[in-house]
Design a protein around this motif. Structure first.
Motif, PDB file in Angstrom:
ATOM      1  N   ALA A   1      -4.966   0.231  -0.004  1.00 25.09           N
ATOM      2  CA  ALA A   1      -5.074  -0.713  -1.130  1.00 25.09           C
ATOM      3  C   ALA A   1      -5.693  -2.045  -0.680  1.00 25.09           C
ATOM      4  O   ALA A   1      -6.432  -2.686  -1.432  1.00 25.09           O
ATOM      5  CB  ALA A   1      -3.697  -0.954  -1.740  1.00 25.09           C
ATOM      6  N   MET A   2      -5.403  -2.449   0.544  1.00 26.78           N
ATOM      7  CA  MET A   2      -6.007  -3.679   1.033  1.00 26.78           C
ATOM      8  C   MET A   2      -7.511  -3.501   1.199  1.00 26.78           C
ATOM      9  O   MET A   2      -8.296  -4.406   0.897  1.00 26.78           O
ATOM     10  CB  MET A   2      -5.389  -4.125   2.358  1.00 26.78           C
ATOM     11  CG  MET A   2      -5.905  -5.499   2.794  1.00 26.78           C
ATOM     12  SD  MET A   2      -5.458  -5.964   4.481  1.00 26.78           S
ATOM     13  CE  MET A   2      -6.965  -5.532   5.370  1.00 26.78           C
TER      14      MET A   2
ATOM     15  N   ALA B   1      -2.617 -17.029   4.782  1.00 26.04           N
ATOM     16  CA  ALA B   1      -1.675 -16.236   3.979  1.00 26.04           C
ATOM     17  C   ALA B   1      -0.700 -17.157   3.247  1.00 26.04           C
ATOM     18  O   ALA B   1      -0.355 -16.923   2.085  1.00 26.04           O
ATOM     19  CB  ALA B   1      -0.925 -15.247   4.873  1.00 26.04           C
TER      20      ALA B   1
ATOM     21  N   ASP C   1      -3.545  -0.857   5.093  1.00 27.14           N
ATOM     22  CA  ASP C   1      -3.291  -0.193   3.811  1.00 27.14           C
ATOM     23  C   ASP C   1      -4.600   0.104   3.077  1.00 27.14           C
ATOM     24  O   ASP C   1      -5.476  -0.766   2.994  1.00 27.14           O
ATOM     25  CB  ASP C   1      -2.461  -1.112   2.904  1.00 27.14           C
ATOM     26  CG  ASP C   1      -0.987  -0.935   3.153  1.00 27.14           C
ATOM     27  OD1 ASP C   1      -0.630  -0.035   3.954  1.00 27.14           O
ATOM     28  OD2 ASP C   1      -0.205  -1.695   2.573  1.00 27.14           O
TER      29      ASP C   1
ATOM     30  N   GLY D   1      -1.605 -16.577  -0.328  1.00 25.87           N
ATOM     31  CA  GLY D   1      -0.832 -15.350  -0.532  1.00 25.87           C
ATOM     32  C   GLY D   1      -1.309 -14.249   0.406  1.00 25.87           C
ATOM     33  O   GLY D   1      -2.524 -14.029   0.530  1.00 25.87           O
ATOM     34  N   ALA D   2      -0.385 -13.570   1.049  1.00 25.83           N
ATOM     35  CA  ALA D   2      -0.720 -12.544   2.046  1.00 25.83           C
ATOM     36  C   ALA D   2      -1.608 -11.455   1.450  1.00 25.83           C
ATOM     37  O   ALA D   2      -2.477 -10.910   2.129  1.00 25.83           O
ATOM     38  CB  ALA D   2       0.557 -11.936   2.620  1.00 25.83           C
ATOM     39  N   GLU D   3      -1.403 -11.156   0.139  1.00 24.43           N
ATOM     40  CA  GLU D   3      -2.166 -10.057  -0.475  1.00 24.43           C
ATOM     41  C   GLU D   3      -3.637 -10.423  -0.647  1.00 24.43           C
ATOM     42  O   GLU D   3      -4.471  -9.543  -0.879  1.00 24.43           O
ATOM     43  CB  GLU D   3      -1.521  -9.637  -1.810  1.00 24.43           C
ATOM     44  CG  GLU D   3      -1.696 -10.617  -2.978  1.00 24.43           C
ATOM     45  CD  GLU D   3      -0.799 -11.856  -2.874  1.00 24.43           C
ATOM     46  OE1 GLU D   3      -0.071 -12.003  -1.862  1.00 24.43           O
ATOM     47  OE2 GLU D   3      -0.844 -12.700  -3.786  1.00 24.43           O
ATOM     48  N   ASN D   4      -3.969 -11.698  -0.508  1.00 21.48           N
ATOM     49  CA  ASN D   4      -5.367 -12.112  -0.644  1.00 21.48           C
ATOM     50  C   ASN D   4      -6.079 -12.336   0.686  1.00 21.48           C
ATOM     51  O   ASN D   4      -7.229 -12.772   0.712  1.00 21.48           O
ATOM     52  CB  ASN D   4      -5.448 -13.382  -1.490  1.00 21.48           C
ATOM     53  CG  ASN D   4      -4.909 -13.127  -2.888  1.00 21.48           C
ATOM     54  OD1 ASN D   4      -5.252 -12.131  -3.511  1.00 21.48           O
ATOM     55  ND2 ASN D   4      -4.030 -14.001  -3.361  1.00 21.48           N
TER      56      ASN D   4
ATOM     57  N   TYR E   1      -7.503 -10.502   4.005  1.00 22.35           N
ATOM     58  CA  TYR E   1      -7.919  -9.146   4.403  1.00 22.35           C
ATOM     59  C   TYR E   1      -8.031  -9.115   5.913  1.00 22.35           C
ATOM     60  O   TYR E   1      -9.073  -9.422   6.487  1.00 22.35           O
ATOM     61  CB  TYR E   1      -9.228  -8.765   3.717  1.00 22.35           C
ATOM     62  CG  TYR E   1      -9.200  -9.098   2.227  1.00 22.35           C
ATOM     63  CD1 TYR E   1      -8.184  -8.591   1.404  1.00 22.35           C
ATOM     64  CD2 TYR E   1     -10.148  -9.948   1.656  1.00 22.35           C
ATOM     65  CE1 TYR E   1      -8.114  -8.916   0.063  1.00 22.35           C
ATOM     66  CE2 TYR E   1     -10.094 -10.270   0.307  1.00 22.35           C
ATOM     67  CZ  TYR E   1      -9.071  -9.753  -0.485  1.00 22.35           C
ATOM     68  OH  TYR E   1      -9.000 -10.087  -1.813  1.00 22.35           O
TER      69      TYR E   1
ATOM     70  N   ARG F   1      -8.992  -3.818  -2.207  1.00 22.50           N
ATOM     71  CA  ARG F   1      -9.030  -5.220  -2.646  1.00 22.50           C
ATOM     72  C   ARG F   1     -10.101  -6.023  -1.910  1.00 22.50           C
ATOM     73  O   ARG F   1     -10.649  -6.987  -2.430  1.00 22.50           O
ATOM     74  CB  ARG F   1      -7.673  -5.896  -2.413  1.00 22.50           C
ATOM     75  CG  ARG F   1      -6.561  -5.471  -3.351  1.00 22.50           C
ATOM     76  CD  ARG F   1      -5.393  -6.480  -3.330  1.00 22.50           C
ATOM     77  NE  ARG F   1      -4.889  -6.787  -1.987  1.00 22.50           N
ATOM     78  CZ  ARG F   1      -3.981  -6.054  -1.349  1.00 22.50           C
ATOM     79  NH1 ARG F   1      -3.461  -4.973  -1.905  1.00 22.50           N
ATOM     80  NH2 ARG F   1      -3.577  -6.418  -0.145  1.00 22.50           N
ATOM     81  N   SER F   2     -10.380  -5.610  -0.648  1.00 22.40           N
ATOM     82  CA  SER F   2     -11.287  -6.406   0.187  1.00 22.40           C
ATOM     83  C   SER F   2     -12.767  -6.151  -0.121  1.00 22.40           C
ATOM     84  O   SER F   2     -13.637  -6.925   0.293  1.00 22.40           O
ATOM     85  CB  SER F   2     -11.036  -6.103   1.662  1.00 22.40           C
ATOM     86  OG  SER F   2     -11.573  -4.831   2.003  1.00 22.40           O
TER      87      SER F   2
END
Lengths: 395, 395
Positions: free
Chosen positions: A377-378, A27, A375, A31-34, A36, A381-382
């Protein structure tokens, strides 16, 4: 200088921590958003609003000495009565406050009932795949946990093997439905078969075999599936419940044991369980939160959130070529590993920043657990990552 | 069908319950206001107002998923840091968050550290009189609790006998100051002597002997007496703390362990203690209340209430001819029984509706414990009863 027994536990826990650290490092790097992270069975839905309202009501209306004070080791009588009444209404049972023992979560409850029942060397059966902590809980009291091998067709328990594994030393059977890690709900037919085998074996060995139903996921059931209430199928059933998932209160450590009048030696078992709760150092379940769960007796988290996650992830993975029994409960998918070695597969998944848990951790190699309490949304994205991972194996 | 080990515990607990039932029956017969119940060590002072304010602040200002959610098994890092900083300010220590492990009360903490350290058959020493639950906590891990006989002159530990009781198998020593049941605070001189003996014996046997300071009564100290902070006297000290008395939150089950960097094998011990917290079924200390104690770090209950009780009861009993070492802490008087058999004496006291606990329950026959964590008015009403009881023996 630590105890010999602890050394193995610490080594094992270091592996999990290493995974966790790896995730954190990832993370930080990308980045934490990337990242999963599907590794944790941690509720992702808010507690119902009524939890907060109840706490404030209790603080405003009740005496602070009682709210935060000692009570009987079994818990507040009024709370236990409220829970018994609610179970009776839902399941047509006949419990009262003397069948309910408030515990420090389901983990606390399982330790209390195993301390109550187990002599060193006695056996406890469970069905793989199963929650790995059962090993530790049974070892705490020098019992021996034995797992029935998984039926990977539909993850309903393998009844034939179950029957052969019961001996004169079998003191208890732990079952967990809806199941962690498969999400499968054991059918009424399964439950009836388990009960019949237990009755037969109790008679054969002239013993008492307690069926311990570990039910933290009871309320997380989808598509209107029925989760049978086990005390109605077998007299020697003890239920361990937790509000960690149904009210999203995992940090508060609140749950209960149901010890029905029908269990063998009910008086001794209930009284010993209260004493075990005390001497194991729990003493009692946290007081304010006991009162909160009684006030929230009809509240539930919004399970539609989990259901949406389930549908999206399951349908997508099937589309990408993964195979998985569609779960009717909990918040896990148990997916067939795309190579034989599930640990290597979980390692390969990290290349795409996917964190998933090898099935070996649940006594079922060849599979991985994907926790969808995350989430939405995660998950979205995954999806390309899951697709790429599958493609690597389909080349 | 319950475990063999549990049978003794249940029998023992039935005796206590019988006492409790007897008190309830007495109250029903003659009115609760005429029963003088000095048997329970249950705080009688309200929690500070700041507890309620803190709960409401946390609910209003923080994310409910975090407030009620899982965290590291050691507890919230920010809470642990707040506690470490506060200890450093008070005692001139050098702790940080990695020295603090949040526990389910002191009872939970003691079980965690004993699980961490004890191999079956290893010995734990304590000084009589002592809290009877230590027997159970040590037995949970198949250790052997040995008590140094009481020094009834001033109830400071008997150091000579202590030294002779340490063997190569001694893994830990539990001390409890201010003490339950005597209320005595161990002097700095006593602590230094204990530390010196432990250093000597560690060298002699080439072992590590952990000093476990059980400190639920730390803040309940009167007349400005100093309660030495034990980590400063002996490197292998581990502190078990509870907010049950200092904030009157006994039902909430919240406390912590301090594991200083200086203890032998600090890394292993801290990590194993976190794992023990998990596998014993505590998992973590209750989450909301962790945050509350951090917000209330400088709050304390009004101990003047206990002090007034202490003065009235102590001075009155001395006037009636009882003998008792005047306690400087906790909320107990440990009074010499007026006949040799303390159980018979406690029984005789019931004639005047006085409920007190025989010293035998604390490994110190010939005495009785009188818990003065009760209403001042009840103490006033009870005084003629204590006087009549004394007169019966002075005829």
């Amino acid at each position: 200088m630590i105890a010999e027994k602890m050394k193995g536990y610490v080594a094992n826990s270091s592996i999990i921590r290493a995974m966790f650290e790896e995730g954190k490092n990832l993370a930080a790097k990308i980045g934490a958003e990337n990242v999963y992270d599907f590794s944790l069975g941690n509720p992702s839905v808010e507690p119902p609003k009524h939890v907060k309202e109840s706490i404030i009501e209790i603080l405003n209306e009740e005496n602070s000495m009682e709210v935060h004070g000692y009570m009987s080791n079994a818990g507040f009588e009024s709370v236990r009565k409220t829970i018994a009444d609610s179970l009776n209404k839902k399941f047509g049972t006949y419990f009262n406050e003397n069948n309910i023992l408030m515990t420090v979560g389901a983990a606390g409850g399982l330790n209390v009932i195993l301390k109550t029942l187990l002599n060193p060397g006695e056996e406890v059966l469970t069905f793989a795949p199963y929650f790995g902590e059962y090993n530790n809980y049974v070892a705490n009291f020098d019992g021996k946990l034995l797992a029935v091998t998984p039926n990977t067709v539909d993850f309903q328990p393998n009844i034939e093997e179950f029957e052969t594994k019961i001996t004169a030393k079998t003191k208890a059977v732990i079952i967990n439905t809806p199941n962690n890690p498969t999400g499968v709900v054991y059918s009424e037919e399964t439950i009836k078969k388990i009960a019949a085998v237990l009755e037969k074996k109790q008679n054969e060995y002239n013993t008492s075999i307690y069926l311990i139903a570990d039910e933290p996921y009871r309320e997380l059931a989808y598509d209107g599936v029925e989760v049978p209430y086990l005390t109605k199928y077998y007299n020697n059933t003890i239920v361990g419940y937790s509000y960690s998932k149904s009210l999203s209160l995992p940090g508060e450590r609140i749950g209960y044991l149901v010890i029905p009048n029908e269990v063998d030696d009910y008086d001794d078992v209930f009284q010993a369980a209260c004493v075990a709760n005390r001497i194991l150092g729990f003493v009692n379940a946290p007081s304010l939160i006991q009162k909160v769960v009684a006030k929230c007796i009809d509240a539930e988290v919004d399970i539609d959130v989990y259901n949406r996650n389930r549908e999206l992830l399951y349908n997508s993975l099937i589309k990408y070529g993964y195979s998985c029994v569609k779960p009717e409960g909990a918040f896990y998918l148990f997916v067939k590993s795309l190579e034989e070695d599930d640990k290597a597969f979980a390692q390969a998944a990290k290349k795409y920043n996917l964190l998933i848990v090898p099935g070996s951790a649940f006594g079922c190699p060849g599979y991985v657990r994907i926790a969808y309490c995350v989430d939405y949304a995660m998950i979205e994205r995954s999806l390309p990552a899951f697709e790429k991972l599958a493609n690597d194996y389909n080349k």
